[in-house]
Design an enzyme around this catalytic site. Sequence first.
Site, PDB file in Angstrom:
ATOM      1  N   GLU A  94      85.086 -39.741 106.884  1.00  0.00           N
ATOM      2  CA  GLU A  94      86.447 -39.712 106.319  1.00  0.00           C
ATOM      3  C   GLU A  94      86.461 -40.527 105.028  1.00  0.00           C
ATOM      4  O   GLU A  94      85.524 -41.295 104.772  1.00  0.00           O
ATOM      5  CB  GLU A  94      87.448 -40.282 107.331  1.00  0.00           C
ATOM      6  CG  GLU A  94      87.267 -41.764 107.567  1.00  0.00           C
ATOM      7  CD  GLU A  94      87.773 -42.230 108.926  1.00  0.00           C
ATOM      8  OE1 GLU A  94      87.596 -41.503 109.921  1.00  0.00           O
ATOM      9  OE2 GLU A  94      88.320 -43.339 108.974  1.00  0.00           O
ATOM     10  N   LYS A 101      87.056 -43.374 102.272  1.00  0.00           N
ATOM     11  CA  LYS A 101      87.221 -44.829 102.300  1.00  0.00           C
ATOM     12  C   LYS A 101      88.337 -45.143 101.305  1.00  0.00           C
ATOM     13  O   LYS A 101      88.143 -45.070 100.085  1.00  0.00           O
ATOM     14  CB  LYS A 101      85.915 -45.528 101.899  1.00  0.00           C
ATOM     15  CG  LYS A 101      86.004 -47.031 101.981  1.00  0.00           C
ATOM     16  CD  LYS A 101      84.634 -47.660 101.777  1.00  0.00           C
ATOM     17  CE  LYS A 101      84.652 -49.166 101.956  1.00  0.00           C
ATOM     18  NZ  LYS A 101      85.693 -49.878 101.251  1.00  0.00           N
ATOM     19  N   ASP A 159      90.919 -46.823  98.958  1.00  0.00           N
ATOM     20  CA  ASP A 159      90.809 -48.012  98.122  1.00  0.00           C
ATOM     21  C   ASP A 159      92.183 -48.672  98.003  1.00  0.00           C
ATOM     22  O   ASP A 159      92.878 -48.531  96.994  1.00  0.00           O
ATOM     23  CB  ASP A 159      90.277 -47.605  96.743  1.00  0.00           C
ATOM     24  CG  ASP A 159      89.766 -48.797  95.966  1.00  0.00           C
ATOM     25  OD1 ASP A 159      89.701 -49.892  96.542  1.00  0.00           O
ATOM     26  OD2 ASP A 159      89.440 -48.629  94.776  1.00  0.00           O
ATOM     27  N   TYR A 197      93.669 -45.415 110.545  1.00  0.00           N
ATOM     28  CA  TYR A 197      92.417 -44.764 110.924  1.00  0.00           C
ATOM     29  C   TYR A 197      91.696 -45.392 112.111  1.00  0.00           C
ATOM     30  O   TYR A 197      90.611 -44.973 112.466  1.00  0.00           O
ATOM     31  CB  TYR A 197      91.456 -44.703 109.737  1.00  0.00           C
ATOM     32  CG  TYR A 197      91.323 -46.017 108.987  1.00  0.00           C
ATOM     33  CD1 TYR A 197      90.701 -47.109 109.561  1.00  0.00           C
ATOM     34  CD2 TYR A 197      91.831 -46.145 107.697  1.00  0.00           C
ATOM     35  CE1 TYR A 197      90.592 -48.302 108.896  1.00  0.00           C
ATOM     36  CE2 TYR A 197      91.722 -47.346 107.010  1.00  0.00           C
ATOM     37  CZ  TYR A 197      91.107 -48.415 107.612  1.00  0.00           C
ATOM     38  OH  TYR A 197      91.009 -49.611 106.958  1.00  0.00           O
ATOM     39  N   LYS A 234      79.260 -45.903  99.471  1.00  0.00           N
ATOM     40  CA  LYS A 234      80.050 -46.242  98.278  1.00  0.00           C
ATOM     41  C   LYS A 234      79.722 -45.278  97.146  1.00  0.00           C
ATOM     42  O   LYS A 234      78.558 -45.022  96.852  1.00  0.00           O
ATOM     43  CB  LYS A 234      79.744 -47.678  97.835  1.00  0.00           C
ATOM     44  CG  LYS A 234      80.071 -48.718  98.887  1.00  0.00           C
ATOM     45  CD  LYS A 234      81.507 -49.134  98.854  1.00  0.00           C
ATOM     46  CE  LYS A 234      81.718 -50.125  97.724  1.00  0.00           C
ATOM     47  NZ  LYS A 234      82.934 -50.896  97.879  1.00  0.00           N
ATOM     48  N   CYS A 252     100.622 -59.565  59.864  1.00  0.00           N
ATOM     49  CA  CYS A 252     100.174 -58.200  60.134  1.00  0.00           C
ATOM     50  C   CYS A 252      98.791 -57.975  59.512  1.00  0.00           C
ATOM     51  O   CYS A 252      98.598 -58.240  58.322  1.00  0.00           O
ATOM     52  CB  CYS A 252     101.181 -57.206  59.555  1.00  0.00           C
ATOM     53  SG  CYS A 252     100.601 -55.505  59.661  1.00  0.00           S
ATOM     54  N   CYS A 300      99.612 -55.018  56.540  1.00  0.00           N
ATOM     55  CA  CYS A 300     100.462 -55.279  55.356  1.00  0.00           C
ATOM     56  C   CYS A 300     100.657 -56.772  55.099  1.00  0.00           C
ATOM     57  O   CYS A 300     101.271 -57.153  54.115  1.00  0.00           O
ATOM     58  CB  CYS A 300     101.804 -54.576  55.503  1.00  0.00           C
ATOM     59  SG  CYS A 300     102.897 -55.387  56.696  1.00  0.00           S
ATOM     60  N   CYS A 325     105.200 -56.283  63.672  1.00  0.00           N
ATOM     61  CA  CYS A 325     105.316 -56.276  62.218  1.00  0.00           C
ATOM     62  C   CYS A 325     106.605 -55.517  61.950  1.00  0.00           C
ATOM     63  O   CYS A 325     106.765 -54.388  62.414  1.00  0.00           O
ATOM     64  CB  CYS A 325     104.117 -55.535  61.627  1.00  0.00           C
ATOM     65  SG  CYS A 325     104.380 -55.023  59.924  1.00  0.00           S
ATOM     66  N   CYS A 352     105.062 -50.545  56.396  1.00  0.00           N
ATOM     67  CA  CYS A 352     103.676 -50.970  56.630  1.00  0.00           C
ATOM     68  C   CYS A 352     102.833 -49.706  56.796  1.00  0.00           C
ATOM     69  O   CYS A 352     103.182 -48.815  57.583  1.00  0.00           O
ATOM     70  CB  CYS A 352     103.627 -51.834  57.878  1.00  0.00           C
ATOM     71  SG  CYS A 352     101.959 -52.165  58.458  1.00  0.00           S
TER      72      CYS A 352
HETATM   73  S1  IVH Z   1      86.918 -48.597 109.401  1.00  0.00           S
HETATM   74  C1  IVH Z   1      86.006 -51.716 112.562  1.00  0.00           C
HETATM   75  N1  IVH Z   1      87.765 -46.652 107.881  1.00  0.00           N
HETATM   76  O1  IVH Z   1      87.165 -50.706 103.909  1.00  0.00           O
HETATM   77  C2  IVH Z   1      86.678 -50.766 111.626  1.00  0.00           C
HETATM   78  N2  IVH Z   1      87.743 -48.841 106.972  1.00  0.00           N
HETATM   79  O2  IVH Z   1      84.929 -52.308 102.959  1.00  0.00           O
HETATM   80  C3  IVH Z   1      86.254 -50.979 110.241  1.00  0.00           C
HETATM   81  N3  IVH Z   1      88.606 -48.978 104.669  1.00  0.00           N
HETATM   82  O3  IVH Z   1      87.863 -53.540 105.848  1.00  0.00           O
HETATM   83  C4  IVH Z   1      87.057 -50.286 109.250  1.00  0.00           C
HETATM   84  N4  IVH Z   1      89.054 -46.835 104.446  1.00  0.00           N
HETATM   85  O4  IVH Z   1      89.863 -52.137 104.958  1.00  0.00           O
HETATM   86  C5  IVH Z   1      87.518 -47.966 107.961  1.00  0.00           C
HETATM   87  N5  IVH Z   1      88.530 -44.828 106.648  1.00  0.00           N
HETATM   88  C6  IVH Z   1      88.288 -46.121 106.744  1.00  0.00           C
HETATM   89  C7  IVH Z   1      88.550 -47.004 105.674  1.00  0.00           C
HETATM   90  C8  IVH Z   1      88.246 -48.373 105.827  1.00  0.00           C
HETATM   91  C9  IVH Z   1      89.101 -48.019 103.847  1.00  0.00           C
HETATM   92  C10 IVH Z   1      88.480 -50.392 104.299  1.00  0.00           C
HETATM   93  C11 IVH Z   1      88.809 -51.361 105.425  1.00  0.00           C
HETATM   94  C12 IVH Z   1      87.567 -52.212 105.559  1.00  0.00           C
HETATM   95  C13 IVH Z   1      86.934 -52.048 104.219  1.00  0.00           C
HETATM   96  C14 IVH Z   1      85.452 -52.360 104.258  1.00  0.00           C
END
Ligand code: IVH
Length: 704
Positions: free
Chosen positions: A138, A140, A142, A251, A347, A441, A444, A459, A464
């Site tokens: 799934e 990650k 941000d 999640y 990542k 400026c 000018c 300015c 100018c």
């Molecule tokens: S699972 C034990 N699932 O990424 C469960 N984390 O860099 C661990 N994060 O601290 C987390 N999306 O804040 C999980 N789909 C996702 C996530 C996720 C973002 C974050 C979470 C974690 C950090 C680690």
Amino acid sequence: MYTKEIEITLAQLAKDLLSRLQQQQLLQSIDETLDALRRVISYNDWRYYVQSEPVISDYEYDQLFAWLKKLEQEHPELITADSPTQRVAKGLTKEFVTVPHLVPMLSLENSYNADDLLDWDRKAREASGLAEIEYCIEPKFDGASISLIYENDQLTRGATRGDGVAGEDITVNIKQIRSIPLSARFSKYGIHQIEIRGEVLINKNTFAAFNEKRIADNLPPLANPRNAASGSLRMVDPNEVAKRGLEAFLYHMSFHTMNPGQTEPAALTTHSGTLELLSTLGFRSPAKEKKVVKGIQAVIDHCLWFENERDNLPYEIDGMVVKVNDYQLQDKLGMTTHHPRWAIAYKFKARQATSKLRAVEFQVGRTGSITPVAKIDPVPIGGVTVGSISLFNEEVIKEKDLKLGDMVLVERAGDVIPYIVKSVADLRDGTEQDIVFPTHCPVCHDKLVKPAEESVWRCTNINCEAQVVERMIHFVSKDAMDIKSFGESNVRKFFSLGLLKEIPGIYELDFEKIGQLEGFGKKSLTNLETAIAQSKTQPLHRLIFGLGIRYVGETTAKTLANAVTHIMDLQNWTEEQILALEDIGPKVAGSIRSFFANADNIAMLNKLAALGINMENTKKSSNESGNLSGQTFLFTGTLHKLKRSDAEELVEKEGGKIVSGVSSKLNYLVVGEEAGSKLEKAKKINTIKILTEEEFIQLLNINI
Ligand code: IVH
């Protein structure tokens, strides 16, 4: 959670409630009415915030909400903790109390390439003795990590991650996130208490709009959606949090206790089942975004594929999370003190890099604003080479304690402009120098000024050269007069050669001389000539926007263009008249007024008129046979299905007229979300018909 039948019942209930509201009539009893209102509102919150598919208009929703609020005010003893009105917070938070998590919020191990994932899979297979493992992948997210506790189906606590062991109690702010249900039927699955983990985000568009407003208000923009989300969660005023448009993905169910005698629900044997269950319970989870695969190669393929999708998502993600799908297997693999062994983050390529800050240049904008621009040793970030980064204003330089010669950390997230996160002070060797903001400026040499309420130095010499050139660049640009093949470089070139001095000069160019310049073949010359000639008939709002009047963006330009027959009408308008227009405040009205009170500007407009540039609101010549002929319309609040300007154009196409204020001459007021004083005023004049966006669409008989 909502079956088709329940959805149909709730839709009918909403209709019934709305008609009863008109007749000031309750259902059987007050209790029943309150319960119905709460159920209908919570359902519509879910449709809007979780499913992103609203089924009633914002106006209808607001009416129901207001009714619920009124009834609860009359019967405070009947208020329930999960009533939608209880999201609204009273007062400021004095301090966020530290609270322990039920289960420590562990982090994730990181991987950066296929080899890392292969390695991780090999260890998991060795530890489990399996030949192939089923994984759930799934995004990650941000954003900012949160944990929620539900007890007896009620949301009782929301907390930040903090150090993983304890976080801050931000329950009041969590309640402002409308996709997070205040109550959910965990009891149906035998669950009595549960801790859920997820991520709070701001979607890219909301973030961009938010920053645009900050810049317009002379505030430095927030760094990125992630910082905006985590900053928002810790704001002391929950009402401000509500305005930030936060979203949440949940999640992970990290801890639960069952009701006596109940057994574990079948859905809770796999991670993918948990995601489905969270969705069923009304949460926004990555149930749709997840993918369950067998074996690590399929994981690698999916991660690589998803990386290309990254910029198509409405929110930021910085990688993928790969989780062993089966809970029994997860338990067998266990965890370290830092991370579970059953999950790993993959990542994406970094969108951060460090580089040396070599110089700061000071650019003069169209309105004279001085913007410091950092020049760094060019570095590739996320596929683009970055060498110049706006620092916005003097405050930003001070806040980040930047010095010439510093190593700086640069980030470029998706389509967000690059910015300097911080200077790496540890790497300083003493040779770094302070950045000195100019007093005059750079173009000018006039003395710069900074009005008390602003954070930007300016300015004020409107002649100018830098401002003159920037104004012309703006005039020819795509959103203004859209003179194709003109562009910034030609403006600069013609200006430096003395072939172009001011805006009207664009229509008096000496094409013979230009034809002698290098790079101007016959074809490009003809293209340029045609584009300039064509721009003469651009609609009035483009000209108004192109003039670069301070604070007049595209929307205001359209409002102004719609309000007049000829641009010169504005010369005679008072500030009060301008203020009466939709969405125009005193600052903007003052700026428009002073633009049209300036003799040089009027002379320029006369010159443009003499050169044949359209100065009239051509849409005003009405279509007398149209369905709306002779009818006047006004829009207020935010529309969702139509863009305001498109809706206005539709009215005009049908012979109707857009007016600028509520009066007895108004026939229709179309109300969108957050309609304000205009609606109140219109309600007092009973000849005005008030329409929702839906009703307006029906009136026009169009398909949206
Ligand atoms: S699972 C034990 N699932 O990424 C469960 N984390 O860099 C661990 N994060 O601290 C987390 N999306 O804040 C999980 N789909 C996702 C996530 C996720 C973002 C974050 C979470 C974690 C950090 C680690």
